[in-house]
Scaffold this active site. Structure first.
Site, mmCIF file in Angstrom:
data_model
loop_
_atom_site.group_PDB
_atom_site.id
_atom_site.type_symbol
_atom_site.label_atom_id
_atom_site.label_comp_id
_atom_site.label_asym_id
_atom_site.label_seq_id
_atom_site.Cartn_x
_atom_site.Cartn_y
_atom_site.Cartn_z
ATOM 1 N N ASP A 201 -42.597 40.133 29.423
ATOM 2 C CA ASP A 201 -41.178 41.162 29.320
ATOM 3 C C ASP A 201 -39.801 39.911 29.134
ATOM 4 O O ASP A 201 -39.283 40.663 28.007
ATOM 5 C CB ASP A 201 -40.883 41.294 30.530
ATOM 6 C CG ASP A 201 -42.764 42.558 30.592
ATOM 7 O OD1 ASP A 201 -43.672 42.206 30.531
ATOM 8 O OD2 ASP A 201 -42.327 43.110 30.925
ATOM 9 N N CYS B 83 -48.939 37.621 36.103
ATOM 10 C CA CYS B 83 -47.196 38.316 35.972
ATOM 11 C C CYS B 83 -47.745 39.999 35.546
ATOM 12 O O CYS B 83 -48.921 39.957 36.098
ATOM 13 C CB CYS B 83 -46.740 37.285 34.311
ATOM 14 S SG CYS B 83 -45.940 35.664 35.121
ATOM 15 N N ASP B 84 -46.525 40.188 34.870
ATOM 16 C CA ASP B 84 -46.261 41.893 34.935
ATOM 17 C C ASP B 84 -47.782 42.782 34.872
ATOM 18 O O ASP B 84 -48.004 43.330 35.162
ATOM 19 C CB ASP B 84 -45.497 41.943 34.056
ATOM 20 C CG ASP B 84 -43.793 41.283 34.535
ATOM 21 O OD1 ASP B 84 -43.806 40.460 34.898
ATOM 22 O OD2 ASP B 84 -42.778 42.302 34.514
ATOM 23 N N LYS B 85 -48.123 42.476 33.594
ATOM 24 C CA LYS B 85 -49.415 43.024 32.708
ATOM 25 C C LYS B 85 -50.726 42.687 33.508
ATOM 26 O O LYS B 85 -51.942 43.348 33.198
ATOM 27 C CB LYS B 85 -48.953 43.550 31.389
ATOM 28 C CG LYS B 85 -47.655 44.305 30.844
ATOM 29 C CD LYS B 85 -47.748 45.261 31.965
ATOM 30 C CE LYS B 85 -45.168 45.537 32.406
ATOM 31 N NZ LYS B 85 -44.698 44.619 32.838
ATOM 32 N N CYS C 102 -41.830 34.600 38.061
ATOM 33 C CA CYS C 102 -40.119 34.706 38.447
ATOM 34 C C CYS C 102 -40.319 34.676 40.011
ATOM 35 O O CYS C 102 -41.057 35.667 40.164
ATOM 36 C CB CYS C 102 -39.336 35.477 37.548
ATOM 37 S SG CYS C 102 -39.147 35.167 35.713
ATOM 38 N N GLU D 77 -38.988 48.180 29.204
ATOM 39 C CA GLU D 77 -38.677 48.280 30.150
ATOM 40 C C GLU D 77 -37.139 48.209 29.700
ATOM 41 O O GLU D 77 -36.664 47.827 28.260
ATOM 42 C CB GLU D 77 -38.831 47.240 30.614
ATOM 43 C CG GLU D 77 -38.328 45.281 30.646
ATOM 44 C CD GLU D 77 -38.799 45.043 31.288
ATOM 45 O OE1 GLU D 77 -39.670 44.421 31.983
ATOM 46 O OE2 GLU D 77 -38.018 43.229 31.491
ATOM 47 N N SER E 286 -37.854 46.774 34.620
ATOM 48 C CA SER E 286 -37.840 45.968 35.261
ATOM 49 C C SER E 286 -38.021 45.771 36.875
ATOM 50 O O SER E 286 -37.076 46.142 37.124
ATOM 51 C CB SER E 286 -37.568 44.463 35.017
ATOM 52 O OG SER E 286 -37.577 43.605 36.069
#
Length: 571
Positions: free
Chosen positions: A78, A119-121, A189, A452, A479
């Protein structure tokens, strides 16, 4: 134990020949075979080190008499996609990664599967795939990045980028110093964004080993956990303990409790329902409101709190939160240890896990209670709310734990944009005024892939004249690091003819987080009753056609078939 592929090997001799040609030994053919799938690649710090975790898992599998095979589908970031059309692809990548793992896991009958991402996805993609494929599986989280200077996170980028776009507000040295220190190591992060949240959700659901979520990515502990996962998958394969036996309604409820307590990302309200859907379950958005109404918010973690995810792990991580909130949890749920959650918590206490972490935390002059506050001293209850009203009949989502109390209810004039880029430019150019409600639409799953809005929310929060005075409402997403009065996932979205498509600049918007409401309460600056507003909206529907964007390839498929954000935005 036998191997699942024995029948297929007898059907077609080339099966064995192909694996022997790939470096397998004849003895390997008769061993339990484990798919080791990770998101390793050069795309970002959350993926660059996953080959090391996969390697340790491989060792563990060998130790227990199995034979591993390594596969990779890397993910996208992202942060790298911020502010341009690349962001439109990010949520769709969850579906693509899941589909690829289904293919890898389905073309031969594996005895078990290990999945690893940070991570995110990629994490929700892996958890969706585990549920869909439903063979014995363990998830290995990729851990936390090191803190930046003065315990900062990579999201110093918000301030840097805003000042970079305004003349004479920043020096080249400031920009360079941030770039050299903003992401100081591998790992996710180091704030409770979506990456960190989903690592925690994997553990809270019972699919990751106890204490593995958010382990520092540069320390030996994460490697040891990956090795242990390799050993443990052989046990799960022998007992045929599958994700469908772990991902029960009670496990999802447990996960939502933990999500509420730690101030998790709003994106979990996309991902948890999407994972549940793979098992034929539907997570009612009302469940999030119910649980958030009484669970103490005990995680003092950025952006809702003060500390970073590395410190959260040192303070005891998910096991400590589970122990503090065990009266709210079902401790009898099965997990990937082959034991129940209650048994896991007893074992981790005996292992001195908490004492070791507390020693590391002392290096920062902190004690665990600074990071994970005792429930009895916690003032905040919950962290997430689902709002409904004539602007969002199906619902909208807000992370109120990261929103100033003064902005948890508000009435203001709408300033409407049909894409994030235009809204962000208006903020940068000083065209947004305190008290206004920024509306960004056509950014939902069907509109543009549901990007996002972090760049815009950070621009608002880093502008001292707007911070704490401007709300942002969108059918897009945020986010996990988003702060401020940011309300997303508005459903139905604009591209599907939801009311947000017919709001005009100057209309009055009201929301109240405590009351769980979000409504259009006036037209062109004038208060009106609900019936009169509905008449105006119906008239606008006749006069104002919906906007349609043309996409190709995977984004075309996603935007044509994605479900509502309130159902997980899958397809």
């Amino acid at each position: 134990m036998g191997i699942r592929s024995e029948k297929e090997r007898c059907t077609w001799a080339q099966f064995d020949a192909l694996q022997l040609g790939s470096g397998w030994d004849e003895e390997d053919i008769g061993k339990p075979q484990i798919l080791v799938e990770d998101a390793y690649g050069d795309s970002h710090p959350g993926s660059i080190h996953l080959n090391q975790l996969g390697e340790q898992a491989v060792y563990g599998i060998y130790e227990k008499g199995g034979h591993p095979a390594r596969f990779h589908v890397t993910d996208i970031c992202d942060g790298c996609a911020q502010g341009h059309d690349g962001m439109n692809l990010v949520l769709a990548s969850r579906e693509v990664i899941c589909d690829m793992i289904e293919m890898h896991a389905g073309f031969v009958p594996w005895d078990g599967m290990i999945l690893s991402s940070s991570c995110d996805k990629s994490i929700p993609a892996h958890l969706k795939a585990a549920a869909r494929v439903d063979i014995p599986a363990i998830f290995i989280p990729g851990g936390s990045m090191r803190p930046g200077p003065r315990q900062t996170t990579s999201l110093v980028a918000g301030d840097i980028s805003l000042r970079q776009k305004r003349n004479n507000e920043i020096t080249p040295d400031e920009i360079r110093d941030y770039k050299l220190t903003g992401c100081p190591s591998q790992g996710a992060c180091t704030f409770m964004g979506t990456a960190s949240t989903m690592q925690c959700m994997a553990e809270a659901l019972g699919l990751a080993l106890p204490g593995s979520a958010l382990a520092p990515a540069t320390m030996r502990d994460i490697l040891a956990m990956a090795r242990k996962a390799g050993r443990k998958i052989m046990e799960l394969a022998a007992k045929n303990i599958r994700p469908s036996q772990i991902l029960t309604p009670a496990a999802f409820r447990n996960a939502i409790v933990i999500h509420s307590a730690i101030g998790g990302s709003t994106n979990a309200l996309l991902h948890l329902p999407a994972i549940a859907a793979e098992l034929g379950m539907e997570l009612d958005p009302g469940l999030f409101n119910e649980i958030n109404s009484y669970i103490p918010h005990i995680g003092n973690i950025n952006p809702s709190g003060q500390h970073l995810t590395e410190s959260f792990w040192f303070a005891g991580g998910i096991p400590k939160v589970q122990l503090l909130l065990e009266k709210y949890l079902d401790l009898d749920v099965m997990t990937v240890t082959g034991k129940t959650l209650g048994e896991n918590l007893e074992a981790i206490k005996k292992d001195h896990f908490f004492e070791r972490g507390e020693g590391y935390l002392h290096n920062y002059h902190l004690v665990p209670e600074d990071v994970i506050t005792p429930a009895e001293t916690t003032e905040e209850v919950g962290s997430i709310a689902v709002l409904k009203g004539n602007l969002a009949p199906e619902g909208a989502v807000v992370k109120y734990s990261a929103c100033e109390k003064s902005m948890r209810s508000h009435v203001g004039k709408a300033v409407v944009f049909d894409c994030e880029e235009d809204a962000h430019a208006a903020v940068v150019e000083g065209k947004i005024l305190p008290g206004e409600v920024v509306i960004i639409r056509y950014e939902g799953p069907r509109g543009s892939g549901m990007p996002e809005m972090l760049m815009t929310t950070e621009a608002i929060c880093c502008d001292h004249t707007l911070n704490g005075k401007v709300s942002l409402i969108t059918d897009g997403r945020f986010s996990g690091a988003t702060r401020g009065a940011a309300i997303g996932h508005v459903s139905p979205e604009a591209a599907c003819g939801g009311p947000i498509a017919y709001v005009e600049t100057g209309d009055l918007i009201s929301y109240d987080i405590e009351k769980k409401t979000i409504d259009i309460v006036g037209i062109d600056g004038m208060d009106m009753d609900a019936d009169s507003i509905q008449v105006v909206l119906e008239k606008r529907k006749l006069e104002k056609p919906l906007k349609k964007r043309a996409f190709t390839g995977v984004l075309k498929r996603y935007t044509e078939h994605a479900e509502s954000a309130m159902k997980g935005a899958g397809y």
